[in-house]
Every structure is written in structure tokens, then in C-alpha cells.
Design an enzyme around this catalytic site. Structure first.
Site, short mmCIF file in Angstrom:
data_model
loop_
_atom_site.label_atom_id
_atom_site.label_comp_id
_atom_site.label_asym_id
_atom_site.label_seq_id
_atom_site.Cartn_x
_atom_site.Cartn_y
_atom_site.Cartn_z
CG HIS A 84 -2.11 0.85 1.09
ND1 HIS A 84 -3.32 0.34 0.66
CD2 HIS A 84 -2.32 2.16 1.30
CE1 HIS A 84 -4.21 1.31 0.61
NE2 HIS A 84 -3.63 2.43 0.99
CE LYS A 189 -7.74 1.28 2.01
NZ LYS A 189 -8.21 2.59 2.42
N1 URA Z 1 -4.50 5.50 1.70
C1 URA Z 1 -5.61 5.04 2.34
O1 URA Z 1 -6.11 3.97 2.04
N2 URA Z 1 -6.12 5.79 3.32
C2 URA Z 1 -5.61 6.96 3.68
O2 URA Z 1 -6.12 7.57 4.58
C3 URA Z 1 -4.47 7.44 3.01
C4 URA Z 1 -3.92 6.69 2.01
#
Ligand code: URA
Length: 416
Positions: A84, A189
Site C-alpha cells: 500500500h 483494509k
Molecule cells: N490511503 C488510504 O487507504 N487511506 C488513507 O487515509 C491514506 C492513504
């Protein structure tokens, strides 16, 4: 009822800690339409300004995670990894790293987000591919991961749905740049999808959500601690985001550049993608970084990673041959001679957003074909009249001066 949410907002305004029950009341209430947009906006702003303790951040992550279901990872065959980015300008590394790691036999099941603030989102980028499907049931998603090795979708009503609504609201209310909100958003997530090894690319600089290394380190440490409480390995990597990543900024333009890199285009975007893939591959398979890098380079050089990208898009019903960029091009010419010392990611992102590549308010529609392509990079020598960048636009507008303003051209480069 009305009073409870006001008490909660006031507590945070006064820098007090909220209990898990209070956080649940406000956030789950918002998901269930019992708390109004303006009330949640106010609470988010109080959190932005006054922060949250680690305990509150872990609790908020847990609330976000449990607002939906968790993927049954026992159904995923192989080592599951995730990656991510905290968000940058021109950051299309997911579209390169996912196929690389899947080509190496790892399983990459990725939930992605949309653009946030000035930063782009992978879902918006992929939606520029006509026909692509980015929402699936958990079972369909797992089937895609097992079949291709790389599958990507948007949060659904099943996986971290609370993050999805809060993310959209933050984007429209100036409440993006908050360490606890970013940490809980990303980690909810990641935990919902369940990978054991999670690489977080923490972007720092003018084009990132976080402006200083200090803030990025704080975010990294928060996410490592959240990960530990769920027995996950969070691997933070800090990378600069003062300059756009790669040449292309804008949704379709970025997908095109990701494919170019997978087909062999050299440069910083490729180098960073190799570095991030290697770090994650080495950790997940317990091999040395040098060996990991060798294998990553192999699948890039022999075309396997590119083939994997095409397989991924086709498996999710996208037609790469139908991808379109805006037809009206405007050249931005250099007004002086010299070396390019800086290209402001923030200024390029502002132009791209003004052209319509992202949303400024919830109801805005995204224009997938617009954006900016850099024709020169840091350290390049340019003459007056050389093309520095091209603007892809659909309507009559002129952002040449704003793009030109993003370039700092000097007679001599210090610390080259
Ligand atoms: N990416 C995400 O999924 N959430 C955030 O708050 C910032 C970057």
C-alpha cells in the site's frame, strides 16, 4: 441521541480520549446513517487537529475492520502479500508491483482506494480501462487471486465498508492529513484482506499526504504496532514525493506508463518498483535482498510481469486496447536555459486535479483522459523553447503557466 454525538465531538475538541464505545457510536452510527455528514466532518476535523492516542487508533482500526467481513485467507493458496502507498502524485507502482510479485508465485490480493486530496488512487486509474470490473464478492475475489495471482478491487459493503465512507468524506472536508486517520484507514483494509506480509510505501514531500520524514516515521511506527496486535508483519519503506513519480500524472496516462515500465522503460519509477517488490519478496520468502532483486529483474526483463498485468486486466474484464487519453494537447515550453533542479509534485497535481483527474467534492465526475506528461526530468539540461511537459485536456483552458511554475530551472545544479 443528538446529544451523545455532540458530547463526543466536544470531548475530542477538548483533546480528551474517546472510549471504544464512543468511537463505535459515532463511526458505526455514521455508516448506518444515524450521524449526519456535518457531524462526522466536525469530529474528523477535531481528530485531525488534536490527534488520537495509539489505543484510540487501534480501536478505530478494529471498528473499521469489523464494520465488514474478513477475507477467508485459508482459501488463498500460497504466500499472501500486500502493498500500500500512503498516496502520491503519479504513483502507479501497484500496477507494476502486483504483476511482478504474482509472476514470482506470490498471491497479491489488493483492496485499493480512490484519489485522496491531491494524490491519485489506484481504483480511479484502473477505471480508465473500459469494461474493467473492480467490485466483487469475497468468493469471486479469492477465485481471481488464486487464478491470476494478482487481483484488485475496491472496498465493498463486505470489506471495511466504514473506511470507504469515511475516506470519501475526508477527501471532501480537508481531513485527509491525519496520522491516526491514515493509519486506521490503511490498516483496516490490509487486515480485512488478511495478508501476513504488508509493505507500506510511505510517501514524504510536497506531493504527499505527509510533508515531513518525522510524520512518516510516526505513521510507520503506528502501523507496525497495529499490525503486531493482529500478528502481521508491516514493512515500512520511506520514499520521496517532492517530484511526481515517473513522467505521467492522470488516470489513463498512468496506466499507460505502468505498462511501459513493465515492457522495459527505465527510470526512477522502475527502480522504485524493483526496490519495493524486492523488499517484500525477500521478507515473504525469507531470502536475501540481492537474490530477491535478481528474480524481480528477471520477470521484468523476460516479459512475464507484463503478461501478468494483461492477464490481470483481462480477467477483470478490462479492454486495454480501448483505453483513451484526451486529444487536445498543449505543450509547455521552457522560458529559460539551464538545468532542471525541481519539479513540484504539488503543482503538477493541482493542475491535473483542476483538469478533472480527481474529485474536489463528492459529486464531481472524474475525467479519465486528462493529465500532465513530463517531457523532462530532474537534472536534464534544457534550452529556452524546449518542451518541458504536455498537458492533456478536453476543454479549452490554459494551465501552461501553472505547469511552467512547477519547474525550477537553474544555471548550475548544486548537490547533483
Ligand atoms: N490511503 C488510504 O487507504 N487511506 C488513507 O487515509 C491514506 C492513504
Amino acid at each position: 441521541m443528538q446529544e451523545d454525538i455532540l458530547n463526543i465531538i466536544n470531548k475530542k475538541r477538548l483533546k480528551q480520549e474517546l472510549s471504544k464505545e464512543e468511537l463505535e457510536y459515532a463511526f458505526i452510527g455514521y455508516l448506518n446513517n444515524k450521524i449526519e455528514n456535518y457531524q462526522m466532518s466536525s469530529l474528523l476535523m477535531a481528530i485531525c487537529i488534536n490527534g488520537m492516542s495509539l489505543r484510540e487508533t487501534v480501536d478505530l482500526t478494529d471498528i473499521m475492520l469489523k464494520s465488514g467481513t474478513v477475507l477467508d485467507t485459508s482459501k488463498i493458496k500460497g504466500i499472501q502479500v500486500d502493498k500500500h502507498s500512503t498516496g502520491g502524485v503519479g504513483d502507479k507502482t501497484t500496477l507494476i508491483i502486483g504483476p511482478i510479485l504474482a509472476s514470482l508465485g506470490l498471491k497479491v490480493a489488493k483492496l485499493s482506494g480512490r484519489g485522496l486530496g491531491l494524490t491519485g488512487g489506484t481504483i480511479d486509474k484502473l477505471e480508465s480501462i473500459p469494461g474493467i470490473k473492480l467490485s466483487y464478492s469475497n468468493d469471486e475475489f479469492i477465485k481471481n487471486v488464486n487464478k491470476v495471482g494478482f487481483a484488485l478491487m475496491e472496498q465493498t459493503k463486505d470489506l471495511a465498508p466504514l473506511d470507504k465512507v469515511i475516506y470519501n468524506l475526508r477527501n471532501a472536508t480537508g481531513t485527509v492529513a491525519s496520522i491516526p486517520l491514515i493509519a486506521s484507514s490503511i490498516m483496516s483494509k490490509k487486515l480485512a484482506v488478511g495478508a501476513k506480509y504488508i509493505l507500506i510505501d510511505l510517501k514524504v514531500g510536497s506531493g504527499a499526504l505527509l510533508q515531513t520524514e518525522q510524520e512518516a516515521k510516526e505513521l510507520a511506527s503506528t502501523m507496525i504496532k497495529i499490525g503486531k496486535s493482529y500478528d502481521k508483519v508491516v514493512i515500512p519503506v520511506l520514499s520521496q514525493m517532492d517530484t511526481p513519480l515517473g513522467d505521467n500524472v492522470g488516470n489513463a496516462l498512468e496506466v499507460i506508463e505502468a505498462m511501459e515500465v513493465l515492457k522495459g522503460k527505465k527510470g526512477h519509477l522502475r527502480d522504485l518498483s524493483i526496490e519495493l517488490s524486492s523488499v517484500l519478496f525477500a521478507k515473504a520468502t525469507n531470502i536475501g535482498l540481492k537474490d530477491a532483486k535478481k528474480k524481480v529483474n528477471e520477470v521484468l526483463d523476460n516479459g512475464q510481469a507484463y503478461k501478468k498485468f494483461v492477464e490481470f486486466v483481462e480477467n477483470q474484464c478490462g479492454s486495454l486496447d480501448k483505453i483513451q487519453v484526451s486529444q487536445e494537447l498543449k505543450d509547455v515550453l521552457s522560458d529559460k536555459e539551464g538545468f532542471i533542479e525541481k519539479i513540484s509534485a504539488k503543482k503538477i497535481a493541482e493542475v491535473s486535479l483542476n483538469l478533472g483527474s480527481g474529485k474536489k467534492k463528492l459529486s464531481d465526475k472524474i475525467n479519465y483522459g486528462v493529465g500532465v506528461v513530463l517531457k523532462k526530468q530532474i537534472s536534464d539540461y534544457v534550452k529556452k523553447g524546449d518542451v518541458l511537459a504536455q498537458i492533456y485536456q478536453d476543454v479549452k483552458c490554459d494551465y501552461s503557466n501553472e505547469v511552467l511554475d512547477a519547474f525550477k530551472i537553474v544555471k548550475e545544479i548544486k548537490n547533483k
